[in-house]
Design a protein around this motif. Sequence first.
Motif, PDB file in Angstrom:
ATOM      1  N   LEU A  47       0.550  -1.267   0.267  1.00 10.95           N
ATOM      2  CA  LEU A  47       0.421   0.040   0.113  1.00 10.95           C
ATOM      3  C   LEU A  47       1.012   1.304  -0.003  1.00 10.95           C
ATOM      4  O   LEU A  47       0.624   2.017  -0.945  1.00 10.95           O
ATOM      5  CB  LEU A  47      -0.971  -0.091   1.421  1.00 10.95           C
ATOM      6  CG  LEU A  47      -2.107  -0.665   1.594  1.00 10.95           C
ATOM      7  CD1 LEU A  47      -3.250  -0.965   2.399  1.00 10.95           C
ATOM      8  CD2 LEU A  47      -2.679  -0.847   0.067  1.00 10.95           C
ATOM      9  N   LYS A  48       1.707   1.286   0.602  1.00 10.53           N
ATOM     10  CA  LYS A  48       2.849   2.176   1.118  1.00 10.53           C
ATOM     11  C   LYS A  48       3.335   2.676  -0.580  1.00 10.53           C
ATOM     12  O   LYS A  48       4.181   3.744  -0.670  1.00 10.53           O
ATOM     13  CB  LYS A  48       4.042   2.336   1.594  1.00 10.53           C
ATOM     14  CG  LYS A  48       3.004   2.148   3.261  1.00 10.53           C
ATOM     15  CD  LYS A  48       3.313   2.697   4.506  1.00 10.53           C
ATOM     16  CE  LYS A  48       4.287   0.981   5.198  1.00 10.53           C
ATOM     17  NZ  LYS A  48       5.182   1.439   6.120  1.00 10.53           N
ATOM     18  N   SER A  49       3.791   2.053  -0.699  1.00 10.98           N
ATOM     19  CA  SER A  49       4.606   1.381  -2.540  1.00 10.98           C
ATOM     20  C   SER A  49       4.146   1.564  -3.597  1.00 10.98           C
ATOM     21  O   SER A  49       4.135   2.143  -4.885  1.00 10.98           O
ATOM     22  CB  SER A  49       5.708   0.903  -2.227  1.00 10.98           C
ATOM     23  OG  SER A  49       5.072  -0.458  -2.432  1.00 10.98           O
ATOM     24  N   ALA A  50       2.652   1.245  -3.446  1.00  6.96           N
ATOM     25  CA  ALA A  50       1.976   1.288  -4.708  1.00  6.96           C
ATOM     26  C   ALA A  50       1.606   3.249  -5.187  1.00  6.96           C
ATOM     27  O   ALA A  50       1.331   4.317  -4.365  1.00  6.96           O
ATOM     28  CB  ALA A  50       0.748   1.078  -4.937  1.00  6.96           C
ATOM     29  N   ARG A  51       1.957   3.672  -6.562  1.00  5.63           N
ATOM     30  CA  ARG A  51       1.531   5.559  -6.538  1.00  5.63           C
ATOM     31  C   ARG A  51       0.070   5.698  -6.022  1.00  5.63           C
ATOM     32  O   ARG A  51       0.070   6.494  -6.135  1.00  5.63           O
ATOM     33  CB  ARG A  51       2.011   4.907  -8.782  1.00  5.63           C
ATOM     34  CG  ARG A  51       3.263   5.031  -8.655  1.00  5.63           C
ATOM     35  CD  ARG A  51       3.797   4.916  -9.984  1.00  5.63           C
ATOM     36  NE  ARG A  51       3.066   4.122 -10.990  1.00  5.63           N
ATOM     37  CZ  ARG A  51       3.956   3.381 -11.367  1.00  5.63           C
ATOM     38  NH1 ARG A  51       4.400   3.000 -10.387  1.00  5.63           N
ATOM     39  NH2 ARG A  51       2.636   2.196 -12.204  1.00  5.63           N
ATOM     40  N   SER A  52      -0.860   4.344  -6.119  1.00  8.22           N
ATOM     41  CA  SER A  52      -1.963   5.318  -6.657  1.00  8.22           C
ATOM     42  C   SER A  52      -3.194   4.100  -5.999  1.00  8.22           C
ATOM     43  O   SER A  52      -2.320   2.710  -6.698  1.00  8.22           O
ATOM     44  CB  SER A  52      -2.998   5.933  -7.936  1.00  8.22           C
ATOM     45  OG  SER A  52      -2.903   4.814  -8.894  1.00  8.22           O
ATOM     46  N   ILE A  53      -4.127   4.057  -5.116  1.00  4.78           N
ATOM     47  CA  ILE A  53      -5.031   3.359  -4.834  1.00  4.78           C
ATOM     48  C   ILE A  53      -6.037   3.288  -5.161  1.00  4.78           C
ATOM     49  O   ILE A  53      -6.398   4.292  -4.544  1.00  4.78           O
ATOM     50  CB  ILE A  53      -4.945   2.280  -3.636  1.00  4.78           C
ATOM     51  CG1 ILE A  53      -3.191   2.337  -3.313  1.00  4.78           C
ATOM     52  CG2 ILE A  53      -5.664   1.146  -3.738  1.00  4.78           C
ATOM     53  CD1 ILE A  53      -2.624   1.923  -2.130  1.00  4.78           C
ATOM     54  N   ALA A  54      -6.931   2.982  -6.118  1.00  8.57           N
ATOM     55  CA  ALA A  54      -8.748   2.928  -5.923  1.00  8.57           C
ATOM     56  C   ALA A  54      -8.797   2.390  -5.127  1.00  8.57           C
ATOM     57  O   ALA A  54      -8.384   1.478  -4.972  1.00  8.57           O
ATOM     58  CB  ALA A  54      -8.875   2.271  -7.381  1.00  8.57           C
ATOM     59  N   TYR A  55     -10.404   2.434  -4.597  1.00 11.66           N
ATOM     60  CA  TYR A  55     -11.063   2.249  -4.041  1.00 11.66           C
ATOM     61  C   TYR A  55     -12.986   3.019  -3.476  1.00 11.66           C
ATOM     62  O   TYR A  55     -12.483   3.853  -4.436  1.00 11.66           O
ATOM     63  CB  TYR A  55     -10.411   3.359  -2.273  1.00 11.66           C
ATOM     64  CG  TYR A  55     -11.253   4.201  -1.825  1.00 11.66           C
ATOM     65  CD1 TYR A  55     -12.209   4.776  -1.113  1.00 11.66           C
ATOM     66  CD2 TYR A  55     -10.110   5.151  -2.422  1.00 11.66           C
ATOM     67  CE1 TYR A  55     -12.739   5.576  -0.283  1.00 11.66           C
ATOM     68  CE2 TYR A  55      -9.887   6.469  -1.552  1.00 11.66           C
ATOM     69  CZ  TYR A  55     -10.691   6.847  -1.106  1.00 11.66           C
ATOM     70  OH  TYR A  55     -11.586   8.280  -0.633  1.00 11.66           O
ATOM     71  N   ALA A  56     -13.552   2.164  -3.016  1.00 10.20           N
ATOM     72  CA  ALA A  56     -15.217   2.918  -3.251  1.00 10.20           C
ATOM     73  C   ALA A  56     -15.124   3.269  -2.528  1.00 10.20           C
ATOM     74  O   ALA A  56     -15.238   3.924  -1.346  1.00 10.20           O
ATOM     75  CB  ALA A  56     -15.695   1.818  -3.335  1.00 10.20           C
ATOM     76  N   ALA A  57     -15.391   4.922  -3.233  1.00  9.53           N
ATOM     77  CA  ALA A  57     -15.722   6.383  -2.547  1.00  9.53           C
ATOM     78  C   ALA A  57     -16.943   6.647  -2.065  1.00  9.53           C
ATOM     79  O   ALA A  57     -16.875   6.361  -1.005  1.00  9.53           O
ATOM     80  CB  ALA A  57     -15.957   7.648  -3.827  1.00  9.53           C
ATOM     81  N   ASP A  58     -18.307   5.765  -2.369  1.00  5.76           N
ATOM     82  CA  ASP A  58     -18.871   4.952  -1.138  1.00  5.76           C
ATOM     83  C   ASP A  58     -19.002   3.754  -0.999  1.00  5.76           C
ATOM     84  O   ASP A  58     -18.727   3.313  -1.639  1.00  5.76           O
ATOM     85  CB  ASP A  58     -20.380   5.715  -1.890  1.00  5.76           C
ATOM     86  CG  ASP A  58     -20.156   5.375  -3.633  1.00  5.76           C
ATOM     87  OD1 ASP A  58     -20.397   6.762  -4.103  1.00  5.76           O
ATOM     88  OD2 ASP A  58     -19.969   4.904  -4.436  1.00  5.76           O
ATOM     89  N   GLY A  59     -20.166   3.063  -0.179  1.00  7.72           N
ATOM     90  CA  GLY A  59     -19.950   1.642   0.429  1.00  7.72           C
ATOM     91  C   GLY A  59     -19.430   1.460   1.665  1.00  7.72           C
ATOM     92  O   GLY A  59     -18.872   2.286   1.933  1.00  7.72           O
ATOM     93  N   THR A  60     -19.622   0.507   2.051  1.00  5.14           N
ATOM     94  CA  THR A  60     -19.157  -0.513   3.111  1.00  5.14           C
ATOM     95  C   THR A  60     -17.785  -0.562   2.560  1.00  5.14           C
ATOM     96  O   THR A  60     -16.687  -0.210   3.538  1.00  5.14           O
ATOM     97  CB  THR A  60     -20.183  -1.306   3.029  1.00  5.14           C
ATOM     98  OG1 THR A  60     -21.169  -1.102   3.436  1.00  5.14           O
ATOM     99  CG2 THR A  60     -18.964  -2.593   4.287  1.00  5.14           C
ATOM    100  N   SER A  61     -17.092  -1.040   1.587  1.00  5.80           N
ATOM    101  CA  SER A  61     -15.996  -1.071   1.370  1.00  5.80           C
ATOM    102  C   SER A  61     -15.146  -0.249   1.637  1.00  5.80           C
ATOM    103  O   SER A  61     -13.710  -0.227   1.924  1.00  5.80           O
ATOM    104  CB  SER A  61     -15.626  -2.213   0.426  1.00  5.80           C
ATOM    105  OG  SER A  61     -15.849  -1.708  -1.047  1.00  5.80           O
ATOM    106  N   GLY A  62     -15.233   0.971   0.856  1.00  9.97           N
ATOM    107  CA  GLY A  62     -14.442   1.852   1.170  1.00  9.97           C
ATOM    108  C   GLY A  62     -13.988   2.560   1.861  1.00  9.97           C
ATOM    109  O   GLY A  62     -13.386   3.091   2.825  1.00  9.97           O
ATOM    110  N   GLY A  63     -15.067   2.457   2.931  1.00  9.65           N
ATOM    111  CA  GLY A  63     -15.371   2.543   4.690  1.00  9.65           C
ATOM    112  C   GLY A  63     -14.211   2.319   5.335  1.00  9.65           C
ATOM    113  O   GLY A  63     -13.809   2.213   6.221  1.00  9.65           O
TER     114      GLY A  63
END
Length: 170
Positions: A47-63
Amino acid sequence: MVQDLAAMGKIKAGSEVAFGRIAMGVAAKAGSRSFDISSMEAFEHALKSARSIAYAADGTSGGYFSDLLERLGIADEVTPGLVGISGGQTALAVARGEAELAVVPVTSILAAAPDVMLLGRFPAELQSYIDFAIGISADPRDTEAAKQLSEFLMSADVDGTLAAKGVERH
């Protein structure tokens, strides 16, 4: 929710059963560099070495993911590279080049193949599951057909298909 629906009389009492669960996973664009996420330490490093990380902006998994970054103490380091995605397109964000990694339920990653690959599930001590249950309507059009469908969905006959799509049985 199925238990709530049963309590409201919308689902036949006693028909609700646990169906399966979906784990959180990490995705990357098919053919891109791989990250080791097999342990808590490796997961944090990825996670720290990735240039960018997509995540769900809304919803349970993003939270859950946002809270996890705080809990791990790496939010300040990782947050600048986060890309919030709306509309259930989180896994496809890596295929489109919008992010190097994506954190999303495994079913979404597998559904985005072949453009997206599953790097793995979150390490066990960090895992979060989305649990699913099924139940029969309190007023089905065809009671016998509803019962047969429920029995089929709970049978071992569908276990292989569900596993291939990322649904784990309890």
